[in-house]
Design a protein around this motif. Structure first.
Motif, PDB file in Angstrom:
ATOM      1  N   THR A 120      59.441   6.055 -22.191  1.00  0.00           N
ATOM      2  CA  THR A 120      59.463   4.861 -22.416  1.00  0.00           C
ATOM      3  C   THR A 120      58.012   4.195 -22.309  1.00  0.00           C
ATOM      4  O   THR A 120      57.649   3.181 -23.114  1.00  0.00           O
ATOM      5  CB  THR A 120      60.346   4.083 -21.421  1.00  0.00           C
ATOM      6  OG1 THR A 120      61.776   4.438 -21.371  1.00  0.00           O
ATOM      7  CG2 THR A 120      60.467   2.353 -21.704  1.00  0.00           C
ATOM      8  N   GLN A 121      57.436   4.652 -21.196  1.00  0.00           N
ATOM      9  CA  GLN A 121      55.940   4.132 -21.205  1.00  0.00           C
ATOM     10  C   GLN A 121      55.019   4.883 -22.227  1.00  0.00           C
ATOM     11  O   GLN A 121      54.307   4.199 -22.598  1.00  0.00           O
ATOM     12  CB  GLN A 121      55.475   4.801 -19.652  1.00  0.00           C
ATOM     13  CG  GLN A 121      56.018   3.988 -18.448  1.00  0.00           C
ATOM     14  CD  GLN A 121      55.113   2.721 -18.414  1.00  0.00           C
ATOM     15  OE1 GLN A 121      54.727   2.110 -19.105  1.00  0.00           O
ATOM     16  NE2 GLN A 121      55.130   2.583 -17.070  1.00  0.00           N
ATOM     17  N   ILE A 138      55.837   5.240 -25.377  1.00  0.00           N
ATOM     18  CA  ILE A 138      56.459   4.514 -26.586  1.00  0.00           C
ATOM     19  C   ILE A 138      55.458   2.992 -26.435  1.00  0.00           C
ATOM     20  O   ILE A 138      54.870   2.578 -27.264  1.00  0.00           O
ATOM     21  CB  ILE A 138      57.668   4.070 -26.639  1.00  0.00           C
ATOM     22  CG1 ILE A 138      58.403   5.556 -27.084  1.00  0.00           C
ATOM     23  CG2 ILE A 138      57.784   3.050 -27.751  1.00  0.00           C
ATOM     24  CD1 ILE A 138      59.826   5.354 -27.219  1.00  0.00           C
ATOM     25  N   GLN A 139      55.743   2.356 -25.197  1.00  0.00           N
ATOM     26  CA  GLN A 139      54.899   1.137 -24.872  1.00  0.00           C
ATOM     27  C   GLN A 139      53.227   1.364 -25.021  1.00  0.00           C
ATOM     28  O   GLN A 139      52.685   0.571 -25.713  1.00  0.00           O
ATOM     29  CB  GLN A 139      55.302   0.614 -23.538  1.00  0.00           C
ATOM     30  CG  GLN A 139      56.588   0.066 -23.322  1.00  0.00           C
ATOM     31  CD  GLN A 139      56.951  -0.180 -21.902  1.00  0.00           C
ATOM     32  OE1 GLN A 139      56.073  -0.108 -20.926  1.00  0.00           O
ATOM     33  NE2 GLN A 139      58.147  -0.736 -21.781  1.00  0.00           N
ATOM     34  N   TYR A 140      52.745   2.421 -24.612  1.00  0.00           N
ATOM     35  CA  TYR A 140      51.331   2.573 -24.525  1.00  0.00           C
ATOM     36  C   TYR A 140      50.909   3.058 -25.994  1.00  0.00           C
ATOM     37  O   TYR A 140      49.834   2.553 -26.663  1.00  0.00           O
ATOM     38  CB  TYR A 140      50.882   3.791 -23.658  1.00  0.00           C
ATOM     39  CG  TYR A 140      50.779   3.297 -22.395  1.00  0.00           C
ATOM     40  CD1 TYR A 140      50.091   2.273 -21.852  1.00  0.00           C
ATOM     41  CD2 TYR A 140      51.240   4.049 -21.178  1.00  0.00           C
ATOM     42  CE1 TYR A 140      50.057   1.705 -20.682  1.00  0.00           C
ATOM     43  CE2 TYR A 140      51.326   3.714 -19.778  1.00  0.00           C
ATOM     44  CZ  TYR A 140      50.521   2.651 -19.486  1.00  0.00           C
ATOM     45  OH  TYR A 140      50.616   2.279 -18.208  1.00  0.00           O
ATOM     46  N   TYR A 141      51.660   3.677 -26.737  1.00  0.00           N
ATOM     47  CA  TYR A 141      51.193   3.847 -28.242  1.00  0.00           C
ATOM     48  C   TYR A 141      51.605   2.477 -29.035  1.00  0.00           C
ATOM     49  O   TYR A 141      50.766   2.481 -29.813  1.00  0.00           O
ATOM     50  CB  TYR A 141      51.943   4.906 -28.703  1.00  0.00           C
ATOM     51  CG  TYR A 141      51.671   5.747 -30.021  1.00  0.00           C
ATOM     52  CD1 TYR A 141      50.472   6.297 -29.731  1.00  0.00           C
ATOM     53  CD2 TYR A 141      52.195   5.562 -31.146  1.00  0.00           C
ATOM     54  CE1 TYR A 141      49.968   6.990 -30.955  1.00  0.00           C
ATOM     55  CE2 TYR A 141      51.831   6.242 -32.312  1.00  0.00           C
ATOM     56  CZ  TYR A 141      50.542   6.960 -32.169  1.00  0.00           C
ATOM     57  OH  TYR A 141      49.962   7.538 -33.395  1.00  0.00           O
ATOM     58  N   HIS A 142      52.491   1.905 -28.663  1.00  0.00           N
ATOM     59  CA  HIS A 142      52.662   0.546 -29.584  1.00  0.00           C
ATOM     60  C   HIS A 142      51.426  -0.287 -29.171  1.00  0.00           C
ATOM     61  O   HIS A 142      50.870  -0.951 -30.097  1.00  0.00           O
ATOM     62  CB  HIS A 142      53.888  -0.273 -28.940  1.00  0.00           C
ATOM     63  CG  HIS A 142      53.957  -1.374 -29.566  1.00  0.00           C
ATOM     64  ND1 HIS A 142      54.408  -1.673 -31.149  1.00  0.00           N
ATOM     65  CD2 HIS A 142      54.150  -2.842 -29.194  1.00  0.00           C
ATOM     66  CE1 HIS A 142      54.523  -2.827 -31.419  1.00  0.00           C
ATOM     67  NE2 HIS A 142      54.274  -3.662 -30.267  1.00  0.00           N
ATOM     68  N   ARG A 143      50.929  -0.224 -27.900  1.00  0.00           N
ATOM     69  CA  ARG A 143      49.695  -1.201 -27.430  1.00  0.00           C
ATOM     70  C   ARG A 143      48.462  -0.671 -28.496  1.00  0.00           C
ATOM     71  O   ARG A 143      47.517  -1.178 -28.871  1.00  0.00           O
ATOM     72  CB  ARG A 143      49.256  -0.973 -26.150  1.00  0.00           C
ATOM     73  CG  ARG A 143      50.260  -2.095 -25.286  1.00  0.00           C
ATOM     74  CD  ARG A 143      49.972  -1.665 -24.024  1.00  0.00           C
ATOM     75  NE  ARG A 143      50.997  -2.394 -22.794  1.00  0.00           N
ATOM     76  CZ  ARG A 143      50.913  -2.012 -21.614  1.00  0.00           C
ATOM     77  NH1 ARG A 143      49.727  -1.389 -21.120  1.00  0.00           N
ATOM     78  NH2 ARG A 143      52.054  -2.636 -20.700  1.00  0.00           N
ATOM     79  N   LYS A 161      48.178  -1.822 -31.732  1.00  0.00           N
ATOM     80  CA  LYS A 161      47.800  -3.223 -31.987  1.00  0.00           C
ATOM     81  C   LYS A 161      46.141  -3.357 -31.715  1.00  0.00           C
ATOM     82  O   LYS A 161      45.597  -4.219 -32.170  1.00  0.00           O
ATOM     83  CB  LYS A 161      48.391  -4.117 -30.696  1.00  0.00           C
ATOM     84  CG  LYS A 161      49.825  -4.594 -30.972  1.00  0.00           C
ATOM     85  CD  LYS A 161      50.229  -5.441 -29.720  1.00  0.00           C
ATOM     86  CE  LYS A 161      51.687  -6.049 -30.225  1.00  0.00           C
ATOM     87  NZ  LYS A 161      52.306  -6.842 -29.036  1.00  0.00           N
TER      88      LYS A 161
END
Length: 493
Positions: free
Chosen positions: A449-450, A452-457, A460
């Motif tokens: 989960t972390q 995916i969140q970091y890759y999404h950031r 951006k």
């Protein structure tokens, strides 16, 4: 009637011949007029350029060089000298009538200019002199040096050598004194060779050695030391040593380094621009002249830094100094002043190996640590663990303040090529390490989960204007595709 018409025809032919004659005379007169006008124009210009007015003579001989009238007449004199040289080359006889007058005026002008410029240069040598004031005064009369360069190169070379000799000594004296006084307000308690990450808190030194730091953890902690590379402090006022001593204020080495080199940056920029402007040099010639003025000072700086780095064991101080150099180099590049580029490179060649050497010492200290001497284990983090965490946090936080856009492509391609194997290895490692499958499952789910969140950031960040145009963006993995692939690694128990 026939006789009358014949006489009339004869008269007409006579008139036609007279008209043709008048036309020929008119053309000849026009040609003579144009020739006379052309000769008059050239003679007028020649006379105007060759005549030496009484005003010019009296001004050059009597007026102070600082008056505007002298500067204007000097321009006129320079123009006449150049014109006479050109006409003499064409063997114009009239040049001989004024050459001796112009030569005498040139000698007088050169003498007055030489005395004025030398006086300004010598005024630099007076104690407590703000040399920027006479420098600005010289810039107002930059044509003086241009006149000397065109008419008396020996005097121009003399003034240039006098300036270089004077300013070289002034800068060396100032920075040598300033550096010496700065080092007197450094923190007395500094890291030594035994203050390493793997050394136990209770370690004892030899009888004659200095006592260890009161708290060894401080050399691994950034604290507020990172502010030295912040926008407010990086280009802030330089430290005034006598004021700091009076207030009994002490500084870490990186603050002293920042102050010392910001003073160098400021003076180097101003000096380089002055040399280019007044002495009319560019490119390699400007760099050579700058090196002649600042070379001794830069050599003194490098000698001081080499000696200090050779005995420094404060890795954070060295790393902050490296970042200060990177920022100052960028500032000078933005100002389009290459004067100190070689110095920055040499400085980094001193600092980087020292930083790596200190890291190696810390690594060796951990490898050589005897676990039996590290104390009893309890629920609190061990002091070596805390040191490592604080040190790694310090290095990362410092690096984050100086982004390398250049690393984006490396990160994108590295992740694309290794993420599948890395996730698979993570899953296997967690399942081997935790016999309780429920705990292992929750850990894997949290980690993915972390991720995916970091890759999404990361997506951006790459959409921002500075990075939007990078070709590497096309190699990014689609976030939804990544989520689908990661779900395959979700345990089913």
């Amino acid at each position: 009637m026939e006789q009358m018409l014949s006489a009339f025809q004869c008269d007409l032919s006579s008139i036609s011949s007279e008209i043709q004659t008048l036309q020929e005379q008119s053309v000849a007169m026009n040609l003579r007029l144009k020739n006379r006008q052309a000769v008059r124009s050239q003679l007028s210009q020649l006379v105007d350029e060759l005549v030496v007015p009484a005003t010019m003579i009296s001004t050059i001989l009597e007026a102070p060089v600082t008056e505007q009238e002298f500067l204007e007449q000097l321009h006129e004199l320079n123009s006449k000298i150049n014109y006479v040289k050109e006409q003499a080359f064409r063997e114009t006889m009239a040049c001989a009538d004024v050459q001796h007058v112009l030569e005498k005026l040139k000698v007088k002008a050169v003498t007055k200019i030489r005395e004025f410029v030398l006086q300004k240069i010598y005024s630099f040598r007076k104690p407590m002199t703000n040399y920027q004031i006479p420098q600005n005064a010289l810039l107002k009369y930059r044509f003086f040096y241009q006149f000397l360069l065109g008419n008396e190169r020996a005097v121009a070379q003399e003034l240039r050598e006098q300036y270089v000799e004077t300013m070289s000594k002034i800068y060396l004296s100032y920075f040598k004194s300033y550096t010496s006084r700065l080092m007197k307000i450094q923190y007395e308690e500094v890291a030594e060779k035994d203050d390493l990450m793997g050394v136990e808190d209770t370690a004892k030194k030899g009888f004659f050695s200095k006592p260890s730091l009161k708290n060894r953890n401080t050399i691994f902690t950034l604290g507020n030391r990172g502010s030295v590379i912040g926008a407010a402090e990086l280009e802030g006022p330089i430290i005034v040593p006598h004021a700091a001593q009076k207030s009994d204020v002490r500084y870490p080495f990186e603050s002293l380094f920042r102050s010392q080199h910001y003073a160098l940056l400021d003076n180097s920029c101003r000096e380089y621009l002055f040399l280019c402007d007044f002495f009319m040099v560019t490119g390699p010639s400007a760099q050579d002249l700058f090196n002649a003025v600042m070379g001794k000072t830069l050599a003194m700086f490098l000698k001081h830094m080499d000696a200090y780095a050779g005995d420094c064991y404060d890795s954070i101080a060295v790393f902050l100094c490296i970042h200060i150099v990177l920022r100052f180099r960028a500032i000078m590049a933005k100002r389009n002043i290459p004067a100190v580029d070689k110095y920055w490179e040499t400085l980094l060649e001193i600092l980087w190996p020292r930083f790596e050497h200190i890291l190696e010492l810390n690594i060796q200290s951990i490898q050589n640590t005897d676990p039996q001497k590290l104390g009893f284990l309890d629920t609190r983090p061990h002091y070596i663990t805390r040191r490592y965490a604080e040190f790694s946090s310090a290095i990362v936080s410092i690096n984050q303040t100086f982004p390398a856009a250049a690393r984006v492509t490396q990160l994108v391609r590295g992740f694309s090529s290794t993420w599948k194997a890395a996730v698979e290895s993570l899953s296997q490692d967690v399942m081997r390490s935790f016999s309780n499958f429920k705990n292992g499952t929750s850990i894997i789910q949290g980690a993915l989960t972390q991720l995916i969140q970091y890759y999404h950031r990361f997506h951006k960040v790459l959409s921002q204007p500075p990075l939007r145009a990078l070709p590497a963006r096309t190699e990014l993995i689609n976030i939804h595709h990544l989520m689908v692939e990661l779900k395959k690694h979700k345990p089913n128990f």
